[in-house]
Design a protein around this motif. Sequence first.
Motif, short mmCIF file in Angstrom:
data_model
loop_
_atom_site.label_atom_id
_atom_site.label_comp_id
_atom_site.label_asym_id
_atom_site.label_seq_id
_atom_site.Cartn_x
_atom_site.Cartn_y
_atom_site.Cartn_z
N ASP A 327 0.83 -1.21 0.00
CA ASP A 327 0.00 0.00 0.00
C ASP A 327 0.86 1.26 0.00
N THR A 328 1.92 1.25 0.80
CA THR A 328 2.82 2.41 0.86
C THR A 328 3.49 2.65 -0.49
N LEU A 329 3.99 1.56 -1.09
CA LEU A 329 4.64 1.68 -2.40
C LEU A 329 3.66 2.19 -3.46
N LEU A 330 2.45 1.66 -3.43
CA LEU A 330 1.43 2.05 -4.41
C LEU A 330 1.09 3.53 -4.27
N GLU A 331 0.92 4.00 -3.04
CA GLU A 331 0.59 5.40 -2.81
C GLU A 331 1.72 6.32 -3.27
N GLN A 332 2.96 5.94 -2.95
CA GLN A 332 4.11 6.76 -3.36
C GLN A 332 4.20 6.85 -4.88
N ASN A 333 3.99 5.73 -5.55
CA ASN A 333 4.07 5.71 -7.02
C ASN A 333 2.95 6.53 -7.64
N LEU A 334 1.74 6.39 -7.10
CA LEU A 334 0.60 7.15 -7.65
C LEU A 334 0.79 8.65 -7.44
N CYS A 335 1.24 9.06 -6.26
CA CYS A 335 1.47 10.49 -5.99
C CYS A 335 2.52 11.06 -6.94
N ILE A 353 1.56 2.85 -14.47
CA ILE A 353 1.93 2.09 -13.27
C ILE A 353 1.83 0.57 -13.50
N GLU A 354 1.28 0.18 -14.69
CA GLU A 354 1.16 -1.22 -15.10
C GLU A 354 0.31 -2.04 -14.14
N LEU A 355 -0.87 -1.47 -13.81
CA LEU A 355 -1.83 -2.17 -12.95
C LEU A 355 -3.22 -2.07 -13.57
N PRO A 356 -4.17 -2.96 -13.20
CA PRO A 356 -5.54 -2.88 -13.75
C PRO A 356 -6.22 -1.56 -13.41
N VAL A 357 -7.07 -1.08 -14.33
CA VAL A 357 -7.73 0.22 -14.16
C VAL A 357 -8.59 0.24 -12.90
N ASP A 358 -9.40 -0.83 -12.67
CA ASP A 358 -10.29 -0.83 -11.50
C ASP A 358 -9.49 -0.81 -10.19
N HIS A 359 -8.34 -1.44 -10.19
CA HIS A 359 -7.46 -1.44 -9.01
C HIS A 359 -6.96 -0.03 -8.71
N VAL A 360 -6.51 0.66 -9.75
CA VAL A 360 -6.00 2.03 -9.61
C VAL A 360 -7.11 2.98 -9.18
N GLU A 361 -8.29 2.83 -9.80
CA GLU A 361 -9.44 3.70 -9.47
C GLU A 361 -9.83 3.55 -8.00
N LYS A 362 -9.86 2.30 -7.53
CA LYS A 362 -10.22 2.04 -6.13
C LYS A 362 -9.21 2.68 -5.17
N LYS A 363 -7.93 2.55 -5.51
CA LYS A 363 -6.88 3.10 -4.65
C LYS A 363 -6.90 4.62 -4.64
N LYS A 371 -7.39 11.88 2.38
CA LYS A 371 -6.80 13.21 2.23
C LYS A 371 -5.29 13.16 1.96
N LYS A 372 -4.88 12.12 1.17
CA LYS A 372 -3.48 12.06 0.75
C LYS A 372 -3.21 13.12 -0.33
N PHE A 373 -4.24 13.49 -1.07
CA PHE A 373 -4.16 14.62 -1.99
C PHE A 373 -5.59 15.13 -2.21
N ALA A 374 -5.71 16.38 -2.72
CA ALA A 374 -7.03 16.97 -2.96
C ALA A 374 -7.43 16.71 -4.40
N GLY A 375 -8.59 16.12 -4.60
CA GLY A 375 -9.05 15.84 -5.95
C GLY A 375 -10.39 15.12 -5.94
N THR A 376 -10.86 14.75 -7.14
CA THR A 376 -12.12 14.01 -7.26
C THR A 376 -12.05 13.12 -8.50
N LEU A 377 -12.87 12.08 -8.49
CA LEU A 377 -12.92 11.17 -9.64
C LEU A 377 -14.14 11.51 -10.49
N ASP A 378 -13.90 11.81 -11.76
CA ASP A 378 -14.98 12.01 -12.72
C ASP A 378 -15.18 10.69 -13.44
N GLN A 379 -16.07 9.85 -12.86
CA GLN A 379 -16.21 8.49 -13.40
C GLN A 379 -16.89 8.47 -14.76
#
Length: 422
Positions: A327-335, A353-363, A371-379
């Motif tokens: 989880d820590t690695l994933l968050e660092q890479n996404l940020c 990031i070479e991961l499935p879309v639904d996995h990335v969207e969920k994370k 509140k790791k960053f400010a934003g929103t998902l436009d699904q």
Amino acid sequence: MSSSYLPATTDSIAQALEAKTPSEAISILYRVLENPASAPDALRIKEQAITNLSDLLRQENRAEELRSLLTQLRPFFALIPKAKTAKIVRGIIDDVAKIPGTSDLQISLCKEVVQWTRAEKRTFLRQRVEAKLAALLMENKEYSEALNLLSGLIKEVRRLDDKLLLVDIDLLESKLHFSLRNLPKAKASLTAARTAANAIYVPPAQQGNIDLQSGILHAEEKDYKTGYSYFFEAFEAFNALEDPRAVFSLKYMLLCKIMVSQADDVASIISSKAGLQYVGPELDAMKAVADAHAKRSLKLFEIALRDFKAQLEEDPIVHRHLSSLYDTLLEQNLCRLIEPFSRVEIAHIAELIELPVDHVEKKLSQMILDKKFAGTLDQGAGCLVIFDDPKTDAIFPATLETISNIGKVVDSLYVRSAKIMA
């Protein structure tokens, strides 16, 4: 089993050893045990016959026969000292434990022996069999029953002040509370085990067990450096005894190195003289994780988890810590990936990031909620919208400080006016 018994002599034991097949040897030993002789020499030969017979039945995986052997030997137990009885009974129970797929049989066998020891008033043996039963219940995930059994047993053993058994029971209780995720009680039980162990000589294997449990609890509290030192102590104890638990101690040592971002040390530990003795799937799994962590590659991490599922996913201790690390690695890479964007397609991030879309969207949604960053998902558009970091308005803290100071002034004026009026 033949109806004619054989004399309880060394010749009969030798005849069993020279038998061409295990079945023939088992038959001969049963016939020796049928001998009604109760002279000291005959009893000694029968004890040897029981040991050989239980070994043969274990090698032949005849668990049910071992169970019935215990019942058949009860009249014999009345003729020999209680200490020898305890040794034979525990030996047969241990032999059953060495036969794979017999956990339910072991539990029912221990319960039978406990009932017999209660009837015969054999307290010393009963307490040890109950401790074994509690361990089996814990392995079978019957935590409530195991805890009830241990709570009564601990009170009884503390009254008798049997320190060696108390160490076993306190350590078992610590493992049980850890399985129930009750860390304060697990630590308290471990402290009790250590206190009892300091008052007596503890066998190296048991000391290794205590160190292993200490390492697990410290690692659970994220104190990986202390955990590493305890795992190292456990590894040295088990390695000296050539105990198979040594490889698990070494595996957890490597885990601690990975968790404190010292993955480069993993290869050197594995290639050391002690590490080379245990090269195999367990260490290969930790090396794959260390490589993935060193390269900050989630793809390699997932490949390691897939290729070494038995060693990583199915080991609850390793799995819990690696889940946190992943989880820590994933968050660092996404940020790092979303930092240059104000609006970006989720599919593009997933591709980078070479991961499935639904996995990335969920994370991403989880990170927004945390509140790791400010934003929103436009699904609807399949996009992530990143907001600028809101600037904190300095007027609110300043206003609160002013109101607080006014409050202090009013209070002091009130005290002074009260003194004047008095």
